[in-house]
Scaffold this motif. Structure first.
Motif, PDB file in Angstrom:
ATOM      1  N   LEU A 272       0.822  -1.211   0.000  1.00 41.06           N
ATOM      2  CA  LEU A 272       0.000   0.000   0.000  1.00 41.06           C
ATOM      3  C   LEU A 272       0.851   1.255   0.000  1.00 41.06           C
ATOM      4  O   LEU A 272       0.568   2.219  -0.718  1.00 41.06           O
ATOM      5  CB  LEU A 272      -0.937   0.005   1.211  1.00 41.06           C
ATOM      6  CG  LEU A 272      -1.794   1.266   1.380  1.00 41.06           C
ATOM      7  CD1 LEU A 272      -2.697   1.492   0.178  1.00 41.06           C
ATOM      8  CD2 LEU A 272      -2.625   1.184   2.659  1.00 41.06           C
ATOM      9  N   ALA A 388      -3.377  -1.901  -4.150  1.00 40.86           N
ATOM     10  CA  ALA A 388      -3.373  -1.278  -2.818  1.00 40.86           C
ATOM     11  C   ALA A 388      -3.659  -2.281  -1.717  1.00 40.86           C
ATOM     12  O   ALA A 388      -3.208  -2.117  -0.579  1.00 40.86           O
ATOM     13  CB  ALA A 388      -4.384  -0.132  -2.777  1.00 40.86           C
ATOM     14  N   ASN A 404      -5.904   5.029  -0.351  1.00 46.99           N
ATOM     15  CA  ASN A 404      -5.435   5.105  -1.732  1.00 46.99           C
ATOM     16  C   ASN A 404      -6.220   6.149  -2.522  1.00 46.99           C
ATOM     17  O   ASN A 404      -5.653   6.943  -3.285  1.00 46.99           O
ATOM     18  CB  ASN A 404      -5.566   3.732  -2.389  1.00 46.99           C
ATOM     19  CG  ASN A 404      -4.846   3.649  -3.715  1.00 46.99           C
ATOM     20  OD1 ASN A 404      -3.648   3.899  -3.814  1.00 46.99           O
ATOM     21  ND2 ASN A 404      -5.579   3.303  -4.752  1.00 46.99           N
TER      22      ASN A 404
END
Length: 519
Positions: A272, A388, A404
């Motif tokens: 991420l 992500a 995100n």
């Protein structure tokens, strides 16, 4: 206890309500771009200042998007959704009634506060209207809806601005918003236990305040830094200190509190952290292109707002076909990495090809560049969301996707500020270079003055306008190249992205539910 799902007319109304609210929000993110010149003229503002109409909305989205899940849980999803529609609709009315730039910027911020919840909550509502085995259909329906907004927004905006007044691009939201609010009250049901756990939920007021202060101050510094001579200005120094305190304080708060409004700890897991870099640059590419292009073709190429909207429509339709294909391939287990790399390459090609335009470029000559941009963004959006959550547990998906999306919006706001400052810097440099060639005895200058009727005041004025036009054109082209450069810089980072392993059916279902809650 078996879960019952709406059917027939009620399901159709729920889907229509949620999609109309989502489209209303999405149209407003693009519809203003073709009207910026007209707004600037009407409100007596510069193009640099009118950019706040775009960035204030994006900043509000940056603040609200990561808090959407928390707010829906605290107030109840239906109540939060209905309130957001009402806020968005009321703010749209006041945007249309604004007679001053900063009044308009304020109401655009409020509109962004309402709009921040509409997209993700609309998707969750549609998702819950279908049983698990039909949620692929639900995703497809919603995907078509979210493509329609950005596709037709510029065209609708162009027609309204050209035939009526720019204020009507906001006022058209009012009947849609009222209808969506009424249908929400009548047909969208509350989930079991919705909004009944307020006493168990602690609100991170300090985190919310620090996020607002940090993001707001940072954006103000980026927008006004060039005009205020950056750190030579006491105001900019104070704002920079405030932004630093706000952002550092927010990060520290969210990492140390037991009940963070945005759980940043998840960024240390999986990929991420590095994915947000790609999402940030993707936001820069999307927002910067959609801000610079309409301004350039209307100021330099003489396009009308409708011509501008139509030139964006045809290539954008490519996304209507591409997004579902990419989504199906990812759902089938394809790795997001090849899509991301190809998308980056298309965005690099867009940036440098768009940097070759001139003041005689026609709509169809712009088409290949826009096609590259649409293909690039289509190949990046869903794969980056997928990337992500790589390496995370299903429970962590909603927070990861919300972060995100927040970073992508932040990249967009940063991109518009960057474009404003970069154009101003490059304009000054290009104008200086051009003026250096206007010396007595230059045969090209003599030829140009003769064509204008001799060395008269009128001829010199026309020459000055031509220099200004050329300097601005070169500045806009430089900005497109900078967009391409950003994507070149992140290309080597793809080596650290994770190749996706085949997921179990449970993980795929959890990911789909997370995207519905936090897209």
């Amino acid at each position: 206890m078996a879960i019952t799902y709406p059917t027939g007319f009620k399901r159709a109304i729920i889907v229509a309500t949620a999609i109309s609210a989502a489209i209303m929000e999405l149209i407003d993110t693009t519809i203003v771009n073709v009207a910026l010149n007209q707004m600037a003229g009407s409100l007596g503002a510069t193009i640099e200042d009118i950019a706040w109409v775009v960035t204030s909305y994006a900043i509000a989205n940056v603040i609200i998007i990561p808090m959407t899940g928390f707010l829906a849980e605290y107030f109840g999803r239906k109540n939060y959704y209905l309130t957001s529609i009402v806020i968005f609709t009321i703010a749209s009315y006041f945007c249309g009634q604004s007679t001053d730039l900063w009044e308009l910027v304020f109401w655009r911020f409020i509109q962004g506060v309402g709009g921040g919840a509409l997209l993700s909550t609309s998707q969750a509502i549609i998702f819950d209207a279908f049983p698990p085995e039909k949620r692929g259909i639900a995703s497809g329906i919603f995907a078509m809806g979210i493509i329609m907004g950005p596709t037709f927004g510029p065209v609708l905006g162009g027609i309204i601005v050209e035939d009526y007044h720019w204020a009507n691009i906001f006022l058209v939201n009012i009947p849609v918003g009222i209808l969506a609010a009424v249908l929400t009250m009548l047909y969208i049901d509350k989930k079991e236990g919705e909004g009944q756990k307020k006493d168990q939920i602690k609100i991170d007021y300090i985190g919310i305040i620090l996020l607002m202060v940090g993001i707001g101050s940072l954006q103000f510094m980026l927008e006004k830094g060039e005009s205020e001579d950056w750190f030579e200005s006491r105001l900019i120094v104070m704002i920079a200190i405030t932004a630093t305190i706000g952002m550092v304080g927010f990060i520290w708060r969210e990492l140390t509190t037991d009940h963070p409004v945005v759980d940043l700890r998840v960024m240390a897991k999986g990929t991420l952290g590095v994915t947000t870099i790609f999402s940030f640059v993707a936001g820069i590419g999307l927002f910067t292109a959609m801000f610079v292009y309409p301004v350039m073709v209307q100021r330099i190429n003489g396009y009308t707002p409708t011509m501008t909207g139509l030139s964006l429509l045809w290539p954008t339709l490519i996304g209507v076909f591409m997004m579902p294909i990419v989504g199906r391939r990812l759902s089938a287990g394809a790795s997001p990495l090849p899509f991301i790399i190809t998308g980056i390459l298309f965005m690099i090609a867009f940036g440098f090809y768009a940097g070759t335009f001139d003041d005689n470029t026609s709509q169809w000559q712009f088409f290949p560049a826009h096609m590259m941009r649409v293909i690039g963004i289509s190949l990046l959006q869903l794969p980056l969301t997928n990337q992500a959550v790589a390496g995370l547990t299903p429970k962590e998906y909603p927070n990861a996707i919300a972060i995100n999306n927040m970073i992508r919006q932040l990249g967009g706001a940063f991109g518009v500020a960057l474009a404003n400052n970069f154009v101003a810097i490059r304009y000054a440099q290009h104008r200086s270079d051009l003026v250096a060639n206007l010396y007595e005895g230059n045969p090209l200058l003599t030829q140009r003055l003769q064509a204008m009727g001799g060395a008269t005041m009128r001829a010199y004025r026309m020459l000055e306008l031509a220099v200004d036009k050329q300097a601005y054109l070169l500045s806009y082209l430089d900005t497109f190249r900078v967009v391409g450069l950003f994507f070149i810089l992140i290309l080597p980072l793809t080596i650290v992205l994770r190749q996706k392993k085949k997921k179990s059916a449970e993980e795929i279902a959890a990911a789909a539910a997370a995207m519905a809650e936090a897209h």
